[in-house]
Motif scaffolding. Structure first.
Motif, PDB file in Angstrom:
ATOM      1  N   GLY A 293       0.829  -1.192   0.000  1.00 42.08           N
ATOM      2  CA  GLY A 293       0.000   0.000   0.000  1.00 42.08           C
ATOM      3  C   GLY A 293       0.865   1.244   0.000  1.00 42.08           C
ATOM      4  N   THR A 294       0.347   2.314  -0.580  1.00 41.23           N
ATOM      5  CA  THR A 294       1.059   3.582  -0.600  1.00 41.23           C
ATOM      6  C   THR A 294       0.100   4.704  -0.260  1.00 41.23           C
ATOM      7  OG1 THR A 294       2.471   5.046  -1.916  1.00 41.23           O
ATOM      8  CG2 THR A 294       0.677   3.943  -3.074  1.00 41.23           C
TER       9      THR A 294
ATOM     10  N   VAL B  60      -3.747   3.390  -1.185  1.00 41.02           N
ATOM     11  CA  VAL B  60      -4.022   2.661  -2.426  1.00 41.02           C
ATOM     12  C   VAL B  60      -3.198   1.382  -2.426  1.00 41.02           C
ATOM     13  CG1 VAL B  60      -3.896   2.686  -4.943  1.00 41.02           C
ATOM     14  CG2 VAL B  60      -4.544   4.754  -3.711  1.00 41.02           C
ATOM     15  N   GLN B  61      -3.855   0.243  -2.610  1.00 42.33           N
ATOM     16  CA  GLN B  61      -3.184  -1.053  -2.677  1.00 42.33           C
ATOM     17  C   GLN B  61      -2.784  -1.352  -4.124  1.00 42.33           C
ATOM     18  OE1 GLN B  61      -2.764  -3.205   0.283  1.00 42.33           O
ATOM     19  NE2 GLN B  61      -3.133  -1.131   1.060  1.00 42.33           N
TER      20      GLN B  61
ATOM     21  N   PRO C 100      -9.016   3.857  -3.808  1.00 46.99           N
ATOM     22  CA  PRO C 100      -8.418   4.436  -2.597  1.00 46.99           C
ATOM     23  C   PRO C 100      -9.357   4.369  -1.407  1.00 46.99           C
ATOM     24  CG  PRO C 100      -9.094   6.168  -4.132  1.00 46.99           C
ATOM     25  CD  PRO C 100      -9.259   4.872  -4.855  1.00 46.99           C
ATOM     26  N   VAL C 101      -8.752   4.227  -0.241  1.00 42.49           N
ATOM     27  CA  VAL C 101      -9.480   4.279   1.027  1.00 42.49           C
ATOM     28  C   VAL C 101      -8.767   5.305   1.906  1.00 42.49           C
ATOM     29  CG1 VAL C 101     -10.305   1.897   0.887  1.00 42.49           C
ATOM     30  CG2 VAL C 101      -8.099   2.365   1.963  1.00 42.49           C
TER      31      VAL C 101
ATOM     32  N   GLY D 132     -11.632  11.031  -9.091  1.00 45.07           N
ATOM     33  CA  GLY D 132     -10.465  11.520  -9.818  1.00 45.07           C
ATOM     34  C   GLY D 132      -9.176  10.823  -9.446  1.00 45.07           C
ATOM     35  N   LEU D 133      -8.974  10.554  -8.144  1.00 45.34           N
ATOM     36  CA  LEU D 133      -7.749   9.874  -7.724  1.00 45.34           C
ATOM     37  C   LEU D 133      -7.715   8.457  -8.260  1.00 45.34           C
ATOM     38  CD1 LEU D 133      -5.136   9.587  -6.145  1.00 45.34           C
ATOM     39  CD2 LEU D 133      -6.492   9.085  -4.094  1.00 45.34           C
ATOM     40  N   HIS D 134      -8.836   7.758  -8.195  1.00 42.33           N
ATOM     41  CA  HIS D 134      -8.881   6.382  -8.707  1.00 42.33           C
ATOM     42  C   HIS D 134      -8.546   6.356 -10.195  1.00 42.33           C
ATOM     43  CE1 HIS D 134      -9.974   2.229  -9.178  1.00 42.33           C
ATOM     44  NE2 HIS D 134     -10.959   2.518 -10.006  1.00 42.33           N
ATOM     45  N   HIS D 135      -9.116   7.264 -10.967  1.00 41.99           N
ATOM     46  CA  HIS D 135      -8.810   7.327 -12.394  1.00 41.99           C
ATOM     47  C   HIS D 135      -7.340   7.653 -12.630  1.00 41.99           C
ATOM     48  CE1 HIS D 135     -13.333   8.407 -13.003  1.00 41.99           C
ATOM     49  NE2 HIS D 135     -13.148   7.101 -12.899  1.00 41.99           N
ATOM     50  N   ALA D 136      -6.790   8.549 -11.807  1.00 42.04           N
ATOM     51  CA  ALA D 136      -5.382   8.919 -11.968  1.00 42.04           C
ATOM     52  C   ALA D 136      -4.473   7.728 -11.695  1.00 42.04           C
ATOM     53  CB  ALA D 136      -5.039  10.084 -11.038  1.00 42.04           C
TER      54      ALA D 136
END
Length: 253
Positions: A107-108, A130-131, A147-148, A235-239
């Motif tokens: 994860g990061t 994000v895993q 993301p969580v 947006g973060l998930h798409h990025a």
């Protein structure tokens, strides 16, 4: 493309021209041109994909990107919202020789501005966890979870990600944060007992292999969108999905 366009692509996206063309083809095949009805875009599809790739690579603001491409900042926003999801990492099916493959998960934390996605975490910023799954041999990104909040422990984030079903019959390495998650983790010291000599050697070999996922995540964060994401909602998930796709293209021979 002309030589100037080749230099632009390779400098601002980190992709060779042939890899960018593969990215462009994927977006076109996913319907990037739309229905071609209504008001046409002021830029051709190739330049619109370039706008999104440059945005993810440099994390320039939309007001800064607009003059670079001769369009308004609102047009940049619409291009990113329309094409960003189409740059996503292509689903990777489990290989036929799954039993002989080795994947690594980690994860990061990615700093975000959206308070609904992130939370104040151990890096003292609002971040999301994000895993990421990486193939140990090829260094290709296999999958990246949604993301969580950054306060979520890696083990909980992994269980919530739904990626475990993707790893059936594949050996998966992880660090000590993933105990009891069905992965190969390092040996832990027991109270008042040192590790056995063989266990210390196993941990050393484990660290050496698992470092590859850290290297991959570090390369992914060359795309500066993953250092400070200003996008909200999905947006973060798409990025992350787009960066994983471009990272895999950059590694291609």
């Amino acid at each position: 493309m002309l030589r100037a366009e080749r230099v632009w692509v390779e400098t601002f996206t980190g992709l060779r021209l042939e890899h960018f063309e593969r990215l462009l083809k994927a977006v076109r095949d996913r319907g990037g041109n739309g229905t071609l009805r209504g008001r046409p875009w002021c830029l051709p599809l190739a330049e619109r994909v370039l706008v999104v790739a440059v945005y993810y690579r440099t994390n320039l603001t939309m007001r800064q990107l607009g003059p670079l491409f001769g369009i308004s900042s609102s047009t940049v926003c619409r291009v990113i919202q329309r094409l960003g999801p189409l740059l996503a990492l292509e689903p990777v099916s489990r290989p036929g020789e799954a039993a002989h493959r080795l994947w690594i998960v980690d994860g990061t934390l990615i700093p975000v501005r959206d308070r609904k996605v992130g939370s104040s975490s151990r890096n003292y910023r609002f971040s999301a966890n994000v895993q990421v799954i990486v193939d140990a041999d090829t260094r290709l990104v296999i999958a990246a979870a949604r993301p969580v909040p950054g306060t979520t422990a890696d083990a909980h984030a992994w269980r919530a990600s739904g990626l475990a079903g993707h790893c059936q019959d594949v050996t998966v390495l992880a660090d000590g944060a993933y105990l009891n998650c069905g992965m190969v983790t390092p040996h832990r010291k027991r109270p008042r007992r040192e590790l056995l000599p063989g266990e210390e050697d196993d941990n050393a070999a484990h660290r050496k292999v698992r470092a590859r996922v850290e290297h991959v995540i570090g390369r992914m964060k060359n795309y500066k969108i993953l250092r400070d994401c200003r996008q909200h909602g999905d947006g973060l998930h798409h990025a992350v999905q787009a960066v994983a796709h471009m990272h895999n293209l950059a590694l291609a021979s």
